[in-house]
Scaffold this motif. Structure first.
Motif, PDB file in Angstrom:
ATOM      1  N   GLY A 146      57.018 -75.096 -37.603  1.00 56.72           N
ATOM      2  CA  GLY A 146      55.817 -74.102 -37.597  1.00 56.72           C
ATOM      3  C   GLY A 146      55.941 -73.327 -36.439  1.00 56.72           C
ATOM      4  N   ARG A 148      52.984 -69.764 -34.642  1.00 59.08           N
ATOM      5  CA  ARG A 148      52.212 -68.688 -34.267  1.00 59.08           C
ATOM      6  C   ARG A 148      52.883 -67.550 -33.500  1.00 59.08           C
ATOM      7  NH1 ARG A 148      48.053 -67.222 -31.076  1.00 59.08           N
ATOM      8  NH2 ARG A 148      47.907 -69.213 -30.396  1.00 59.08           N
ATOM      9  N   HIS A 158      62.768 -70.355 -39.530  1.00 65.11           N
ATOM     10  CA  HIS A 158      61.509 -71.196 -39.528  1.00 65.11           C
ATOM     11  C   HIS A 158      61.105 -71.591 -41.145  1.00 65.11           C
ATOM     12  CE1 HIS A 158      59.413 -70.694 -35.472  1.00 65.11           C
ATOM     13  NE2 HIS A 158      60.300 -69.876 -35.509  1.00 65.11           N
ATOM     14  N   SER A 239      51.834 -65.233 -39.744  1.00 62.37           N
ATOM     15  CA  SER A 239      51.953 -66.179 -38.467  1.00 62.37           C
ATOM     16  C   SER A 239      51.147 -65.261 -37.234  1.00 62.37           C
ATOM     17  CB  SER A 239      53.216 -66.770 -38.007  1.00 62.37           C
ATOM     18  OG  SER A 239      53.974 -65.686 -37.707  1.00 62.37           O
ATOM     19  N   THR A 243      48.258 -70.101 -37.583  1.00 64.91           N
ATOM     20  CA  THR A 243      49.530 -71.051 -37.165  1.00 64.91           C
ATOM     21  C   THR A 243      50.227 -71.539 -38.587  1.00 64.91           C
ATOM     22  OG1 THR A 243      48.811 -71.714 -34.975  1.00 64.91           O
ATOM     23  CG2 THR A 243      50.457 -73.078 -35.779  1.00 64.91           C
ATOM     24  N   LEU A 244      51.468 -71.236 -38.610  1.00 63.45           N
ATOM     25  CA  LEU A 244      52.150 -72.189 -39.936  1.00 63.45           C
ATOM     26  C   LEU A 244      52.616 -73.307 -39.463  1.00 63.45           C
ATOM     27  CD1 LEU A 244      54.331 -69.032 -41.073  1.00 63.45           C
ATOM     28  CD2 LEU A 244      52.233 -69.931 -42.091  1.00 63.45           C
TER      29      LEU A 244
END
Length: 289
Positions: A146, A148, A158, A239, A243-244
């Protein structure tokens, strides 16, 4: 490797598919592997899962679930992301008066996890009382690591893997509410699966090709290379502000050939069967009930 979530008499856990499509019980070989897909993704346990799959027994009577039955957040979905579909949507009368045929920036909306169903489970037409039920075959991107503020240059690092998503849509509700979630986020309106193809097996996702059939009639066929905004661009755009997390899913958009592209529109109805295939990932097929 193709990873799945399945259930049998012993409960629900992660597994892998062999070349014949049989479910392999990887956690029976390696008890240290997480039993849920988000946990496995977060642990970065691809290598351990691959090693376990080489020795894992076949599970008799396994039922596939969606590979991620409950995503960490809503599914991120991208609208009007193939050139020909952007044109057909603009000319359909369902675009809410948008000025740009091809959007200058990604159009992002979401579908809640309660809309997720598995391969073979029914899409409930009664959820759309307006009679505008449509299919949208899409490539789904599953986030691994994850973050950002992910750059385009780093975006594919990612990505954990790829799956198939059907962005089922109630077209009249989509037009009525302008913001698309109430036309697209209904229960059963996000079939997903059958598996996640891990990114190491697919270093160049632009080579993937998506095809959709309705009742055996081919409706959509396009390479992922036709995306207006490619996968790195989408990861960077989302992102930048959100936030992923491991297990998040991005549905990248649908090609031309949806039901509203016909004159008159050809909407789905009870008794129909929609089938979406991406070679390498598999086939996602759902009846309309």
């Amino acid at each position: 490797m193709r990873l799945v979530t399945f259930k049998d008499g012993r409960g629900t856990r992660v597994g892998a598919l062999d070349a014949a499509g049989q479910v392999l019980d990887i956690t029976a070989v390696d008890a240290g592997l997480p039993t849920d897909m988000v946990g496995l993704i977060a642990a970065g346990a691809v290598a351990a899962a691959q090693a376990a799959a080489a020795k894992a027994p076949v599970v008799a009577g396994a039922t596939l679930l969606a590979p991620i039955p409950r995503t960490p957040k809503n599914i991120f979905c991208v609208g009007k992301n193939y050139h020909e579909h952007a044109k057909e949507f603009a000319g359909s009368g369902f675009d809410g008066g948008a000025k740009d045929v091809v959007p200058p920036f990604p159009v992002v909306f979401s579908k809640p996890h309660t809309s997720i169903i598995a391969n073979g489970e029914p899409i409930l037409s009664a959820m759309d009382p307006t009679g505008g039920l449509d299919y949208e075959g899409e490539l789904g991107v599953v986030i691994g690591t994850g973050g950002r503020g992910i750059s385009k240059a780093d975006a594919l690092k990612h990505v954990f893997g790829y799956t198939i998503v059907n962005d089922v849509t109630a077209r009249h509700l989509q037009r009525r509410h302008s913001q698309w979630i109430l036309g697209k986020g209904l229960d059963t309106f996000a079939p997903m699966g059958p598996a996640i193809l891990t990114a190491d097996e697919c270093p160049d996702p632009t080579k993937l090709v998506l095809t959709t059939w309705l009742n055996g009639d081919q409706r959509q066929h396009a390479p992922v290379s036709d995306l207006i905004f490619d996968i790195p661009t989408l990861v960077e755009a989302i992102s930048a502000a959100i936030t992923l997390e491991p297990g998040d899913v991005i549905a990248t958009g649908t090609p031309a050939g949806v039901g509203i592209g016909f004159n008159p529109p050809r909407f789905m109805k009870a008794g129909d069967v929609v089938r979406i295939e991406v070679p390498g990932i598999g086939i996602l097929e759902n009846p309309v009930a």
